[in-house]
Enzyme design. Structure first.
Site, PDB file in Angstrom:
ATOM      1  N   ASP A  21       0.874  -1.174  -0.019  1.00 29.65           N
ATOM      2  CA  ASP A  21      -0.084  -0.097   0.073  1.00 29.65           C
ATOM      3  C   ASP A  21       0.927   1.352  -0.084  1.00 29.65           C
ATOM      4  O   ASP A  21       0.390   2.294   0.744  1.00 29.65           O
ATOM      5  CB  ASP A  21      -0.838   0.057   1.238  1.00 29.65           C
ATOM      6  CG  ASP A  21      -1.872  -1.143   1.230  1.00 29.65           C
ATOM      7  OD1 ASP A  21      -1.990  -2.108   0.259  1.00 29.65           O
ATOM      8  OD2 ASP A  21      -2.694  -1.106   2.027  1.00 29.65           O
ATOM      9  N   GLU A  66      -4.701  -0.738  -1.307  1.00 31.26           N
ATOM     10  CA  GLU A  66      -5.876  -0.922  -0.454  1.00 31.26           C
ATOM     11  C   GLU A  66      -6.881   0.066  -1.327  1.00 31.26           C
ATOM     12  O   GLU A  66      -6.562   1.363  -1.722  1.00 31.26           O
ATOM     13  CB  GLU A  66      -5.855  -0.343   0.979  1.00 31.26           C
ATOM     14  CG  GLU A  66      -7.289  -0.742   1.747  1.00 31.26           C
ATOM     15  CD  GLU A  66      -7.058  -0.244   3.196  1.00 31.26           C
ATOM     16  OE1 GLU A  66      -6.150  -0.141   3.641  1.00 31.26           O
ATOM     17  OE2 GLU A  66      -8.173  -0.114   3.724  1.00 31.26           O
ATOM     18  N   LYS A 121      -6.781  -4.956  -3.217  1.00 30.73           N
ATOM     19  CA  LYS A 121      -7.331  -5.467  -1.944  1.00 30.73           C
ATOM     20  C   LYS A 121      -8.496  -4.699  -1.362  1.00 30.73           C
ATOM     21  O   LYS A 121      -8.018  -3.336  -0.996  1.00 30.73           O
ATOM     22  CB  LYS A 121      -6.284  -6.160  -1.068  1.00 30.73           C
ATOM     23  CG  LYS A 121      -5.370  -4.867  -0.217  1.00 30.73           C
ATOM     24  CD  LYS A 121      -4.102  -5.414   0.498  1.00 30.73           C
ATOM     25  CE  LYS A 121      -3.551  -4.132   1.244  1.00 30.73           C
ATOM     26  NZ  LYS A 121      -4.052  -3.506   2.307  1.00 30.73           N
ATOM     27  N   LYS A 133      -7.568  -4.937   5.032  1.00 28.84           N
ATOM     28  CA  LYS A 133      -6.120  -4.571   5.345  1.00 28.84           C
ATOM     29  C   LYS A 133      -5.119  -5.713   4.978  1.00 28.84           C
ATOM     30  O   LYS A 133      -4.204  -5.353   4.823  1.00 28.84           O
ATOM     31  CB  LYS A 133      -6.400  -4.555   6.867  1.00 28.84           C
ATOM     32  CG  LYS A 133      -7.286  -3.354   7.373  1.00 28.84           C
ATOM     33  CD  LYS A 133      -7.098  -1.988   6.750  1.00 28.84           C
ATOM     34  CE  LYS A 133      -8.111  -1.155   7.333  1.00 28.84           C
ATOM     35  NZ  LYS A 133      -8.093   0.092   6.176  1.00 28.84           N
ATOM     36  N   VAL A 136       3.201   0.338   4.316  1.00 32.90           N
ATOM     37  CA  VAL A 136       2.496   1.211   5.175  1.00 32.90           C
ATOM     38  C   VAL A 136       1.154   0.646   5.416  1.00 32.90           C
ATOM     39  O   VAL A 136       0.481  -0.001   4.416  1.00 32.90           O
ATOM     40  CB  VAL A 136       2.314   2.836   4.971  1.00 32.90           C
ATOM     41  CG1 VAL A 136       3.683   3.257   4.931  1.00 32.90           C
ATOM     42  CG2 VAL A 136       1.554   3.100   3.766  1.00 32.90           C
ATOM     43  N   THR A 137       0.310   0.589   6.669  1.00 35.93           N
ATOM     44  CA  THR A 137       1.235   1.201   7.783  1.00 35.93           C
ATOM     45  C   THR A 137       1.432  -0.091   8.489  1.00 35.93           C
ATOM     46  O   THR A 137       0.894  -1.149   8.491  1.00 35.93           O
ATOM     47  CB  THR A 137       0.205   2.056   8.654  1.00 35.93           C
ATOM     48  OG1 THR A 137      -1.134   1.268   9.066  1.00 35.93           O
ATOM     49  CG2 THR A 137      -0.133   3.510   7.983  1.00 35.93           C
ATOM     50  N   CYS A 140      -2.047  -2.805   7.832  1.00 34.11           N
ATOM     51  CA  CYS A 140      -1.978  -3.430   6.577  1.00 34.11           C
ATOM     52  C   CYS A 140      -0.657  -4.233   6.559  1.00 34.11           C
ATOM     53  O   CYS A 140      -0.819  -5.305   6.030  1.00 34.11           O
ATOM     54  CB  CYS A 140      -2.105  -2.675   5.457  1.00 34.11           C
ATOM     55  SG  CYS A 140      -3.751  -2.201   5.231  1.00 34.11           S
ATOM     56  N   GLN A 191       8.738 -13.865  21.066  1.00 33.12           N
ATOM     57  CA  GLN A 191       8.573 -15.321  21.245  1.00 33.12           C
ATOM     58  C   GLN A 191       9.115 -16.622  20.318  1.00 33.12           C
ATOM     59  O   GLN A 191       8.440 -17.479  19.790  1.00 33.12           O
ATOM     60  CB  GLN A 191       6.976 -15.779  21.680  1.00 33.12           C
ATOM     61  CG  GLN A 191       6.215 -14.985  22.586  1.00 33.12           C
ATOM     62  CD  GLN A 191       4.656 -15.129  22.609  1.00 33.12           C
ATOM     63  OE1 GLN A 191       4.211 -16.203  22.931  1.00 33.12           O
ATOM     64  NE2 GLN A 191       4.151 -14.188  22.075  1.00 33.12           N
TER      65      GLN A 191
HETATM   66  C1  C5J Z   1      -3.156   0.564   5.631  1.00 30.61           C
HETATM   67  C2  C5J Z   1      -4.760   1.988   6.953  1.00 30.61           C
HETATM   68  N1  C5J Z   1      -2.542   0.313   4.313  1.00 30.61           N
HETATM   69  N2  C5J Z   1      -4.103   2.133   7.691  1.00 30.61           N
HETATM   70  N3  C5J Z   1      -4.396   0.955   5.521  1.00 30.61           N
HETATM   71  O1  C5J Z   1      -2.466   0.305   6.628  1.00 30.61           O
HETATM   72  O2  C5J Z   1      -5.944   1.804   6.921  1.00 30.61           O
END
Ligand code: C5J
Length: 222
Positions: free
Chosen positions: A26, A74, A130, A133, A158-159, A163, A203
């Protein structure tokens, strides 16, 4: 087993370049430029722009090493029929589909939905659109990776806590080994960035590995 490995935490990750893909999540104008979805939600987009240059270096190294490179975006159909009502009116406000300086926010085909010029896909690099997320949800990403016998994913974009790590969690459950270069992912919230990366590698690499762009580039060039 390949003799190559990425320096990473909590331990080095062996990889085979022929079975490794770079997944760029994204890196769209809507998230990293003013006037898009990220800013409409009240965020300071300058906080995620630091990931652009490290992503450029990893992208160049991945291309030079012949890795499969996949880009995700996205966004939604122009009629928004693939946007769940709960996402559309999250927080009582409607942003998705409204007109912004880069066109309709988070809508496919609009300027804001496109990938930033710095990281623009080249011919032959699949772009996965997509609606959610996670990059596996309602997409053909799994099929694309399976068809190339991919096992290891370098996940940038990002972010971080939305996502990127949603995708890493989805990939881990499908049997992929994911490595996240920490300077190639960005969040509007520094505390979330830190916590999200801690969670990935905790972990004993509970759902992935954390590294940085320099280590990824060095391993790909070796
Ligand atoms: C993504 C969002 N790409 N933060 N979308 O992380 O809404």
């Amino acid at each position: 087993m390949s003799s190559k490995s990425f320096a990473a935490e909590p331990f080095a990750l062996p990889f085979d370049p022929q079975r490794t893909a770079l997944v760029m999540i994204d890196m769209q104008r809507d998230f990293v430029e003013p006037g898009g979805f990220g800013e409409a939600l009240g965020n300071d987009v300058s906080l995620v722009r630091g990931a652009i240059e490290p992503c450029k270096r990893v992208l160049a190294a991945a291309r030079a090493a012949g890795l499969l490179v996949v880009h995700t975006r996205e966004g939604h159909r122009p009629d928004l029929t693939d946007c769940p009502p709960a996402k559309l009116t999250r927080g009582g406000e409607t942003f998705i589909g409204t007109q912004g300086p880069m066109g309709r926010i988070l809508v496919r085909g609009e300027q804001g939905h496109d990938i930033i010029p710095e990281l623009y896909p080249v011919a032959g690099e699949p772009i996965v659109d997509k609606p959610g997320k996670g990059a596996f949800y309602q997409t053909d990403l799994h099929l694309i990776l399976q068809n190339r016998d991919i096992r290891t994913l370098i996940v940038c974009g990002v972010t971080t806590e939305v996502c990127v790590t949603t995708t890493v969690r989805e990939a881990n459950d499908r049997g992929f080994e994911c490595i996240v270069p920490q300077d190639c992912v960005g969040s509007y919230f520094p505390a979330f960035q830190k916590a999200a990366l801690e969670m990935v590698k905790a972990q004993g690499a509970i759902f992935g590995w954390v590294s940085d762009s320099a280590a990824i580039v060095e391993a790909l060039r070796a």
